[in-house]
Motif scaffolding. Structure first.
Motif, PDB file in Angstrom:
ATOM      1  N   UNK A 261       9.116  22.584  22.849  1.00 27.72           N
ATOM      2  CA  UNK A 261       9.163  23.701  23.800  1.00 27.72           C
ATOM      3  C   UNK A 261      10.426  23.623  24.658  1.00 27.72           C
ATOM      4  N   UNK A 262      10.800  24.721  25.303  1.00 29.52           N
ATOM      5  CA  UNK A 262      11.993  24.725  26.164  1.00 29.52           C
ATOM      6  C   UNK A 262      11.854  23.765  27.335  1.00 29.52           C
ATOM      7  N   UNK A 263      12.995  23.333  27.836  1.00 26.33           N
ATOM      8  CA  UNK A 263      12.988  22.422  28.978  1.00 26.33           C
ATOM      9  C   UNK A 263      12.607  23.148  30.266  1.00 26.33           C
ATOM     10  N   UNK A 264      12.992  24.402  30.390  1.00 27.26           N
ATOM     11  CA  UNK A 264      12.631  25.165  31.593  1.00 27.26           C
ATOM     12  C   UNK A 264      11.176  25.605  31.510  1.00 27.26           C
ATOM     13  N   UNK A 265      10.419  25.268  32.543  1.00 30.76           N
ATOM     14  CA  UNK A 265       8.981  25.544  32.527  1.00 30.76           C
ATOM     15  C   UNK A 265       8.692  27.037  32.366  1.00 30.76           C
ATOM     16  N   UNK A 266       9.491  27.892  33.018  1.00 30.33           N
ATOM     17  CA  UNK A 266       9.227  29.331  32.949  1.00 30.33           C
ATOM     18  C   UNK A 266       9.498  29.922  31.563  1.00 30.33           C
ATOM     19  N   UNK A 267      10.211  29.182  30.716  1.00 27.48           N
ATOM     20  CA  UNK A 267      10.485  29.656  29.357  1.00 27.48           C
ATOM     21  C   UNK A 267       9.449  29.180  28.340  1.00 27.48           C
ATOM     22  N   UNK A 268       8.576  28.285  28.738  1.00 28.05           N
ATOM     23  CA  UNK A 268       7.605  27.734  27.789  1.00 28.05           C
ATOM     24  C   UNK A 268       6.551  28.770  27.414  1.00 28.05           C
TER      25      UNK A 268
END
Length: 286
Positions: A261-268
């Motif tokens: 998953x992406x590192x940025x939480x809002x992109x997960x």
């Protein structure tokens, strides 16, 4: 052919050769007039950091902001001259930093000094060829087909949204498949969790997954499901099936693994969206 229709800035900066001179497609300024055509711009560019919806006047028209606030600035004058002469331009849409979707040809069809913007419409390349072949004084050249341009511009807007979603998702996933980590962007898609034909299927990164083409199709056709915790489940009948290496390594070996998953939480991936989609997967298994 090598890069698809979304092009890297480095390639556009290299440009092309014309009469022994190197001509780039863009510069640091949005309205670009290379030395070989000093009166009328070659390209107009929208920065990926600008508000995306600023590019859309309505369903059938695009908007391009003035350079600065002076309508008499030489770049604004150049676009006004392009409108007067009906000169085709290239519109470079920034989707994410460093990547642009070129739209060609486009025409400046309106000027609004009060709002500090021009109106732009796209056209098809064949109509431009027909117009040039017919001659500048022909009816084809003097009477642009507005309904055709409206239709093409509306299609361009759909394409921009699709390509923009793909570029944002691939960037968030570091240009690799969330399942198998394949890193060739030419073989990657941006898959919607809630489908884009659903009113809730917004083109947000959290509603997307970066998947290679086989895993994208497998996800869409419910060959595999992903639970809210990001755990991959392969359909039961496939786990029991014996076939070649693609089935074994491409699907069966993914069972019970977790997404990258992406590192940025809002992109997960959105957990509620995954839960809804996973419930559909379970129902189809019976």
């Amino acid at each position: 052919m090598l890069h698809g229709d979304v092009l890297p800035r480095e390639l556009l900066s290299q440009g092309f050769e014309f009469e022994g001179r190197r001509v780039p497609f863009l510069s640091a300024q949005g309205i670009f007039k290379p030395a070989v055509c000093p009166e009328i711009p070659l390209t107009i560019t929208t920065s990926p950091n600008s508000p995306y919806d600023d590019s859309f006047a309505d369903e059938h028209r695009l908007t391009y902001r003035y350079r600065g606030t002076d309508p008499r600035h030489r770049d604004n004058v150049g676009l006004r001259e392009a409108m007067r002469r009906r000169t085709p331009l290239i519109y470079l849409f920034g989707l994410v930093p460093g990547r642009y979707l070129p739209i060609w040809p486009v025409f400046v069809v309106g000027d609004d000094p009060g709002r500090l913007c021009f109106t732009v419409m796209a056209d098809d390349q064949q109509s431009l060829v027909d117009s040039l072949s017919a001659g500048a004084e022909s009816e084809v050249a003097r009477e642009p087909d507005a309904p055709r341009r409206q239709y093409i511009t509306a299609a361009v807007q759909v394409r921009l949204h699709q390509r923009g979603f793909r570029e944002r998702v691939l960037k968030a996933y570091r240009e690799q498949c969330a399942l198998c980590r394949l890193k060739h962007r030419e073989l990657l898609d941006a898959s919607h969790i809630i489908p884009d034909h659903d009113v809730r299927g917004e083109p947000r990164v959290s509603n997307g997954l970066s998947l290679c083409k086989i895993h994208h199709t497998a996800f869409d056709r419910h060959f595999l499901g992903i639970n809210p915790d990001g755990v991959i489940h392969i359909r039961r009948d496939l786990l029991e099936e014996t076939d070649g290496p693609m089935l074994q390594h491409g699907l069966k070996d993914m069972h019970r693994l977790r997404l990258t998953v992406p590192s940025r939480r809002e992109d997960r991936p959105d957990r509620e969206a995954l839960a809804e989609r996973f419930e559909q997967f379970l129902q189809l298994q019976g």
